[in-house]
Write a protein that holds these residues in place. Structure first.
Motif, PDB file in Angstrom:
ATOM      1  N   GLN A   1       4.077   7.985  -0.044  1.00 51.88           N
ATOM      2  CA  GLN A   1       5.066   6.962   0.263  1.00 51.88           C
ATOM      3  C   GLN A   1       4.889   5.790  -0.692  1.00 51.88           C
ATOM      4  OE1 GLN A   1       4.232   5.916   4.334  1.00 51.88           O
ATOM      5  NE2 GLN A   1       5.435   7.614   5.129  1.00 51.88           N
ATOM      6  N   ILE A   2       6.001   5.225  -1.095  1.00 52.49           N
ATOM      7  CA  ILE A   2       5.980   4.017  -1.916  1.00 52.49           C
ATOM      8  C   ILE A   2       6.485   2.890  -1.021  1.00 52.49           C
ATOM      9  CG2 ILE A   2       6.934   2.850  -3.930  1.00 52.49           C
ATOM     10  CD1 ILE A   2       7.259   5.632  -5.202  1.00 52.49           C
TER      11      ILE A   2
ATOM     12  N   GLY B   1       4.617  -1.136  -4.199  1.00 50.33           N
ATOM     13  CA  GLY B   1       5.273  -0.553  -5.368  1.00 50.33           C
ATOM     14  C   GLY B   1       4.439   0.556  -5.990  1.00 50.33           C
ATOM     15  N   ILE B   2       4.593   0.721  -7.291  1.00 53.47           N
ATOM     16  CA  ILE B   2       3.911   1.788  -8.019  1.00 53.47           C
ATOM     17  C   ILE B   2       2.665   1.197  -8.677  1.00 53.47           C
ATOM     18  CG2 ILE B   2       4.112   3.447  -9.900  1.00 53.47           C
ATOM     19  CD1 ILE B   2       7.142   3.508  -9.285  1.00 53.47           C
TER      20      ILE B   2
ATOM     21  N   LEU C   1      -1.744   4.957  -7.316  1.00 51.61           N
ATOM     22  CA  LEU C   1      -0.694   5.889  -6.898  1.00 51.61           C
ATOM     23  C   LEU C   1      -0.374   6.876  -8.018  1.00 51.61           C
ATOM     24  CD1 LEU C   1       1.460   6.779  -4.806  1.00 51.61           C
ATOM     25  CD2 LEU C   1       3.007   5.170  -5.928  1.00 51.61           C
TER      26      LEU C   1
ATOM     27  N   VAL D   1      10.373   6.756  -0.423  1.00 48.97           N
ATOM     28  CA  VAL D   1      10.370   5.326  -0.728  1.00 48.97           C
ATOM     29  C   VAL D   1      10.744   4.607   0.562  1.00 48.97           C
ATOM     30  CG1 VAL D   1      11.387   3.489  -2.124  1.00 48.97           C
ATOM     31  CG2 VAL D   1      11.018   5.750  -3.124  1.00 48.97           C
TER      32      VAL D   1
ATOM     33  N   ALA E   1      10.127  -1.369   0.264  1.00 48.27           N
ATOM     34  CA  ALA E   1       9.785  -1.305  -1.157  1.00 48.27           C
ATOM     35  C   ALA E   1      10.727  -2.211  -1.949  1.00 48.27           C
ATOM     36  CB  ALA E   1       9.888   0.122  -1.666  1.00 48.27           C
TER      37      ALA E   1
ATOM     38  N   ALA F   1      12.299   4.062  -9.016  1.00 44.95           N
ATOM     39  CA  ALA F   1      10.959   4.618  -8.783  1.00 44.95           C
ATOM     40  C   ALA F   1      10.867   6.036  -9.336  1.00 44.95           C
ATOM     41  CB  ALA F   1      10.643   4.610  -7.293  1.00 44.95           C
TER      42      ALA F   1
END
Length: 100
Positions: free
Chosen positions: A22-23, A27-28, A32, A50, A54, A61
């Motif tokens: 899960q984002i 964020g990224i 991750l 997502v 987010a 993403a």
């Protein structure tokens, strides 16, 4: 890169798998990216969710992850991202339209 027939086949395989990452609002992150890289090596086809909180859109993403991971973005639908990258060590998924 996947051609349209390979994308269609990958989508059909992805219908049966559950999202494994899960984002969220973080964020990224580098962590991750590393976890997704390991998951792609092990599974080749992964689904990511997502979350609503987010700060990045699902499409953004997906594109960013595909670039970072050198993977193919199979599909972005709703809040789900599907990525495919053949394993370097032990390929499991053989795309029917790949050239041997």
């Amino acid at each position: 890169m996947l051609n349209s027939k390979d994308i269609r086949y990958s989508k059909s395989l992805a219908m049966t798998i559950d999202p494994i990452f899960q984002i969220g609002k973080e964020g990224i992150s580098a962590n991750l990216i590393q976890q997704l890289d390991d998951a792609l090596e092990a599974r080749e086809l992964i689904k990511i969710t997502v979350l609503r909180n987010a700060e990045i859109t699902t499409k953004q993403a997906g594109e960013e992850l595909a670039t970072e991971l050198k993977a193919s973005l199979v599909q972005v639908i709703g809040k789900k991202i599907i990525l495919f990258r053949p394993s370097e060590k032990k390929p499991r998924i053989r795309l029917p339209f790949d050239k041997p």
